[in-house]
Design a protein around this motif. Structure first.
Motif, short mmCIF file in Angstrom:
data_model
loop_
_atom_site.label_atom_id
_atom_site.label_comp_id
_atom_site.label_asym_id
_atom_site.label_seq_id
_atom_site.Cartn_x
_atom_site.Cartn_y
_atom_site.Cartn_z
N CYS B 21 1.06 -5.63 0.19
CA CYS B 21 0.96 -4.14 -0.16
C CYS B 21 -0.77 -3.64 -0.12
O CYS B 21 -1.14 -4.20 -1.00
CB CYS B 21 1.88 -3.71 -1.29
SG CYS B 21 1.25 -1.79 -1.52
N CYS B 24 -1.01 -1.74 -3.78
CA CYS B 24 -0.80 -2.40 -5.24
C CYS B 24 -0.90 -3.87 -5.05
O CYS B 24 -0.71 -4.69 -6.10
CB CYS B 24 0.53 -2.12 -5.84
SG CYS B 24 1.98 -2.76 -5.09
N CYS B 35 7.11 -1.17 0.19
CA CYS B 35 6.67 -1.95 -1.16
C CYS B 35 7.72 -1.68 -2.26
O CYS B 35 7.78 -0.35 -2.57
CB CYS B 35 5.31 -2.01 -1.64
SG CYS B 35 5.09 -2.48 -3.03
N CYS B 38 5.39 -0.10 -5.61
CA CYS B 38 4.78 1.13 -5.52
C CYS B 38 5.47 2.19 -4.49
O CYS B 38 4.81 3.11 -4.58
CB CYS B 38 3.25 0.98 -5.37
SG CYS B 38 2.88 0.48 -3.90
#
Ligand SMILES: [Zn+2]
Ligand SMILES: [Zn+2]
Lengths: 211, 216
Positions: B21, B24, B35, B38
């Motif tokens: 990601c 994050c 993701c 997040c």
């Protein structure tokens, strides 16, 4: 949503800058994990970092509010005198379409730093207290990170120095209390940014809520 | 420091069939859409990102031209109204003897923006064709561009401080000129352009060329 097919690979860490993949080995507090290819710092855990950052955040919160309101700089030539606050400076572009610029400047030097502090408090306080993450904490932290390049308090501070030199032979310049508050604020913002181990925060946010 | 080492050659995430990601850094198997940690969209490489880089780059450049042609500051004294552009203002400062400040302004508002346009263009071109500049150097260049881009706003802040501070009734008053708006837009769009660039593409370029076979 949590029952979706894909499971995260907890055993790997990937450098966000260059896409290098490593087997995840957590560094001990005080140590750092660094990408060997591009030298991006991947993990920097610190003991008590959470508490320190929260303390710093509260200090920043107070300083931003105070610095925005109190007199910042004053200038006098002969008998004429003018005192401004940081907000006055931000709102200087009041002329027609330049009002957009006023709002942008106010956002860059006051409201975005303020938002970032509030978001990081919201995210970090439950983590430090060992409570389950706050609602939407991941989104909040994502927003705080996205806003990072747009928080420009330290650039404004250097801008002050340049402006002062520019007019120092034209007029008498005086510093208000907010000037020193703002100087302190800049130091705290920079320290806070460098204290935060983003990987550790994300790791804590990824944990399912404890009972 | 030595913690993240892996024996032998460093592998790319895509070689391991995973994707990270970009927000994050959580690692997911390839093919994951979003993701779960997040909520950010997960993409392997953003193929459209170069188009976005160029579009934002062009807008930034187009704003930079009027930023230099229009006056940045308008100084009104008892008898005269004086308008100065970015470069004009710096030249005035040199004439008054403040060479240091003039240099800061010239570097922050002329040299850095121009270097930034060239650097972003170079990076965007370098990932699509063979480059003689090493990947490490290009990564460093990208980080410098990302770090320094924000600092160009300094001129806008100087104008803001000056025009709010120097309002002394009839004696002297400074007000911002239209160039300030264009200059701020130019800085913002170049920052967005640099952010749109996916620096992982720098490290892909080699593979991409091999895969392309003898095209040229
Ligand atoms: Zn790396
Ligand atoms: Zn994510």
């Amino acid at each position: 949503m949590s029952a979706s097919a894909a499971n995260p690979r907890e055993d790997l860490i990937v450098c966000p800058k260059c896409d290098a993949a490593y087997a995840l080995v957590r560094p001990a507090p005080g140590e750092r994990a660094v990408c060997h290819r591009c030298h991006t710092v991947l993990i920097t855990p610190r003991r008590k970092a959470g508490v320190q950052i929260i303390a710093l955040s509260f200090a920043i919160l107070v300083l931003i509010t105070a610095a925005a309101i109190f007199p910042f700089l004053s200038v006098s030539v002969g008998g004429a005198r003018n005192t401004v606050s940081v907000l006055d400076a931000a709102l200087a572009f009041s002329d027609g379409p330049l009002i957009v610029l006023s709002l942008t400047t106010a956002a860059l030097i006051i409201f975005i730093p303020l938002t970032r502090v509030l978001l990081s408090l919201y995210v970090l306080i439950p983590i430090v207290l060992d409570k389950p993450p706050a609602r939407h904490a991941a989104q909040a932290f994502r927003l705080a990170e996205a806003l990072r390049p747009w928080s420009m308090a330290e650039i404004f501070a250097i801008g002050c120095a340049v402006a002062l030199v520019k007019i120092s032979d034209l007029a008498e310049v005086g510093f208000g209390p907010a000037f020193w508050l703002f100087a302190g604020l800049v130091v705290l913002v920079v320290v806070q940014d460098n204290f935060l181990c983003r990987w550790s925060v994300w790791n804590a946010l990824g944990k399912p809520a404890k009972s | 420091m030595e913690r993240a080492r892996q024996a032998g050659e460093i592998l790319n995430a895509r070689d391991l069939g995973v994707v990270a990601c970009t927000r994050c850094a959580q690692v997911w198997p390839i093919g994951t859409r979003a993701c779960n940690r997040c909520g950010h969209r997960v993409y392997h490489r953003d193929v459209k990102s170069l188009q976005r880089v160029w579009a934002l780059w062009l807008v930034g450049l187009m704003c930079y031209i009027p930023a230099n042609l229009y006056p940045m500051l308008r100084t009104r004294t008892l008898l005269t109204v004086q308008e100065s552009t970015i470069v004009g203002g710096a030249i005035e400062l040199i004439e008054y003897g403040s060479v240091g400040v003039a240099l800061i302004i010239l570097i922050a508002s002329v040299a850095i923006p121009l270097a930034k346009f060239m650097a972003i263009a170079f990076l965007a071109i370098s990932v699509t064709r063979p480059s003689t500049v090493s990947k490490n150097q290009r990564q460093l260049l990208y980080e410098v561009v990302e770090y320094i881009g924000r600092w160009s706003m300094i001129d806008i802040f100087v104008v803001a401080i000056l025009s709010s501070l120097v309002q002394l009734n009839v004696l002297v008053a400074i007000s911002p000129g239209p160039a300030s708006l264009f200059f701020a837009l130019s800085v913002i769009f170049t920052m967005l352009s640099a952010q749109a660039f996916d620096s992982r593409m720098i490290w892909d370029a080699q593979r991409w060329r091999k895969g392309k076979k003898d095209h040229e």
